[in-house]
Design a protein around this motif. Structure first.
Motif, PDB file in Angstrom:
ATOM      1  N   UNK A  43      45.735  43.513  44.832  1.00 51.74           N
ATOM      2  CA  UNK A  43      45.383  42.581  43.763  1.00 51.74           C
ATOM      3  C   UNK A  43      44.719  41.335  44.333  1.00 51.74           C
ATOM      4  N   UNK A  44      45.264  40.799  45.410  1.00 48.02           N
ATOM      5  CA  UNK A  44      44.700  39.609  46.042  1.00 48.02           C
ATOM      6  C   UNK A  44      43.316  39.900  46.615  1.00 48.02           C
ATOM      7  N   UNK A  47      40.792  40.001  43.861  1.00 43.35           N
ATOM      8  CA  UNK A  47      40.447  38.646  43.418  1.00 43.35           C
ATOM      9  C   UNK A  47      39.465  37.990  44.385  1.00 43.35           C
ATOM     10  N   UNK A  48      39.708  38.127  45.675  1.00 41.19           N
ATOM     11  CA  UNK A  48      38.818  37.536  46.677  1.00 41.19           C
ATOM     12  C   UNK A  48      37.422  38.148  46.576  1.00 41.19           C
ATOM     13  N   UNK A  49      37.344  39.462  46.411  1.00 45.66           N
ATOM     14  CA  UNK A  49      36.039  40.122  46.254  1.00 45.66           C
ATOM     15  C   UNK A  49      35.331  39.588  45.010  1.00 45.66           C
ATOM     16  N   UNK A  50      36.052  39.427  43.917  1.00 45.04           N
ATOM     17  CA  UNK A  50      35.450  38.883  42.689  1.00 45.04           C
ATOM     18  C   UNK A  50      34.950  37.457  42.885  1.00 45.04           C
ATOM     19  N   UNK A  51      35.712  36.640  43.580  1.00 38.61           N
ATOM     20  CA  UNK A  51      35.304  35.255  43.823  1.00 38.61           C
ATOM     21  C   UNK A  51      34.062  35.188  44.707  1.00 38.61           C
ATOM     22  N   UNK A  52      34.011  36.025  45.733  1.00 41.43           N
ATOM     23  CA  UNK A  52      32.831  36.061  46.602  1.00 41.43           C
ATOM     24  C   UNK A  52      31.621  36.563  45.818  1.00 41.43           C
ATOM     25  N   UNK A  53      31.807  37.592  45.004  1.00 43.89           N
ATOM     26  CA  UNK A  53      30.703  38.118  44.188  1.00 43.89           C
ATOM     27  C   UNK A  53      30.189  37.056  43.223  1.00 43.89           C
ATOM     28  N   UNK A  54      31.100  36.313  42.603  1.00 40.73           N
ATOM     29  CA  UNK A  54      30.686  35.248  41.679  1.00 40.73           C
ATOM     30  C   UNK A  54      29.900  34.170  42.418  1.00 40.73           C
ATOM     31  N   UNK A  90      34.180  43.303  32.125  1.00 36.83           N
ATOM     32  CA  UNK A  90      34.563  44.621  32.637  1.00 36.83           C
ATOM     33  C   UNK A  90      36.018  44.992  32.350  1.00 36.83           C
ATOM     34  N   UNK A  91      36.932  44.026  32.445  1.00 42.31           N
ATOM     35  CA  UNK A  91      38.336  44.335  32.162  1.00 42.31           C
ATOM     36  C   UNK A  91      38.506  44.715  30.696  1.00 42.31           C
ATOM     37  N   UNK A  92      37.805  44.048  29.806  1.00 40.79           N
ATOM     38  CA  UNK A  92      37.903  44.344  28.373  1.00 40.79           C
ATOM     39  C   UNK A  92      37.563  45.792  28.065  1.00 40.79           C
ATOM     40  N   UNK A  93      36.481  46.278  28.657  1.00 43.68           N
ATOM     41  CA  UNK A  93      35.971  47.596  28.294  1.00 43.68           C
ATOM     42  C   UNK A  93      36.303  48.710  29.275  1.00 43.68           C
ATOM     43  N   UNK A  94      36.419  48.382  30.573  1.00 40.52           N
ATOM     44  CA  UNK A  94      36.639  49.417  31.580  1.00 40.52           C
ATOM     45  C   UNK A  94      37.999  49.329  32.262  1.00 40.52           C
ATOM     46  N   UNK A  98      34.840  44.134  39.339  1.00 40.16           N
ATOM     47  CA  UNK A  98      34.214  44.729  40.527  1.00 40.16           C
ATOM     48  C   UNK A  98      35.155  44.743  41.741  1.00 40.16           C
ATOM     49  N   UNK A  99      35.918  43.671  41.931  1.00 43.07           N
ATOM     50  CA  UNK A  99      36.861  43.626  43.042  1.00 43.07           C
ATOM     51  C   UNK A  99      37.989  44.631  42.896  1.00 43.07           C
ATOM     52  N   UNK A 100      38.461  44.825  41.679  1.00 47.37           N
ATOM     53  CA  UNK A 100      39.496  45.825  41.441  1.00 47.37           C
ATOM     54  C   UNK A 100      38.951  47.228  41.710  1.00 47.37           C
ATOM     55  N   UNK A 101      37.703  47.462  41.337  1.00 40.80           N
ATOM     56  CA  UNK A 101      37.091  48.763  41.591  1.00 40.80           C
ATOM     57  C   UNK A 101      37.025  49.040  43.090  1.00 40.80           C
ATOM     58  N   UNK A 102      36.630  48.024  43.858  1.00 40.53           N
ATOM     59  CA  UNK A 102      36.529  48.167  45.309  1.00 40.53           C
ATOM     60  C   UNK A 102      37.895  48.492  45.916  1.00 40.53           C
ATOM     61  N   UNK A 103      38.947  47.864  45.418  1.00 37.13           N
ATOM     62  CA  UNK A 103      40.288  48.087  45.975  1.00 37.13           C
ATOM     63  C   UNK A 103      41.023  49.254  45.336  1.00 37.13           C
ATOM     64  N   UNK A 104      40.429  49.869  44.330  1.00 29.29           N
ATOM     65  CA  UNK A 104      41.022  51.065  43.739  1.00 29.29           C
ATOM     66  C   UNK A 104      42.160  50.808  42.776  1.00 29.29           C
TER      67      UNK A 104
END
Length: 157
Positions: A43-44, A47-54, A90-94, A98-104
């Motif tokens: 989970x962490x 979140x880090x991947x999402x923050x870097x992507x943003x 993405x959370x709403x519909x899928x 993106x970070x959650x997808x990367x970490x599975x």
């Protein structure tokens, strides 16, 4: 009744409910593999991947200037807005960012509905932004934001 610090500090009492053997057992989730409760590290990292992507997406449109405080404040506000968009939609519909997808991992509703939905995703993003509600979890591995929105973060692989 368990203390606010969680079940791990409470001593077992005679006649009390037996503690779960694994995270998510009370929710009917498997101990390991697909559908098991996601661990905090995944989970962490998500979140880090999402923050870097943003931040990287924001850098495509605004140039960060570390010497200019006003420019950096503007940059940071836009980066937060981009993070909110790449988290809520993405959370709403899928069910995953993106970070959650990367970490599975992904968000699943406990009532069995397919989509998390916009209201739940907004609440999750707002509470994640505050950090503390996302960090404190119970014996089932669910954070405050999971319990408030009726969701759980599970493994996809």
């Amino acid at each position: 009744m368990a203390r606010w610090t969680g079940e791990w500090l409470s001593a077992p009492r005679p006649g009390a409910e037996e503690p779960p053997r694994w995270r998510g057992e009370r929710l009917g989730l498997p101990e390991q593999g697909v559908g098991a409760v996601a661990r905090g590290g995944a989970r962490l990292l998500g979140l880090v991947v999402d923050l870097v992507a943003a931040s990287l997406l924001t850098s495509l449109f605004l140039r960060p200037d570390l010497q200019d405080t006003a420019a950096m404040q503007s940059y940071n506000l836009w980066a937060i807005a981009v993070w909110a968009v790449i988290t809520i939609i993405p959370v709403s519909f899928f069910g995953f960012t993106p970070g959650m997808f990367v970490t599975g991992i992904r968000v699943a509703r406990l009532d069995g509905a397919q989509m998390v939905g916009v209201p739940r995703a907004i609440v999750r993003a707002a509470l994640t932004f505050l950090i503390i509600p996302a960090a404190i979890r119970n014996a089932d591995g669910r954070s405050w934001l999971d319990r408030l929105t009726g969701t759980v973060v599970i493994r996809m692989r």
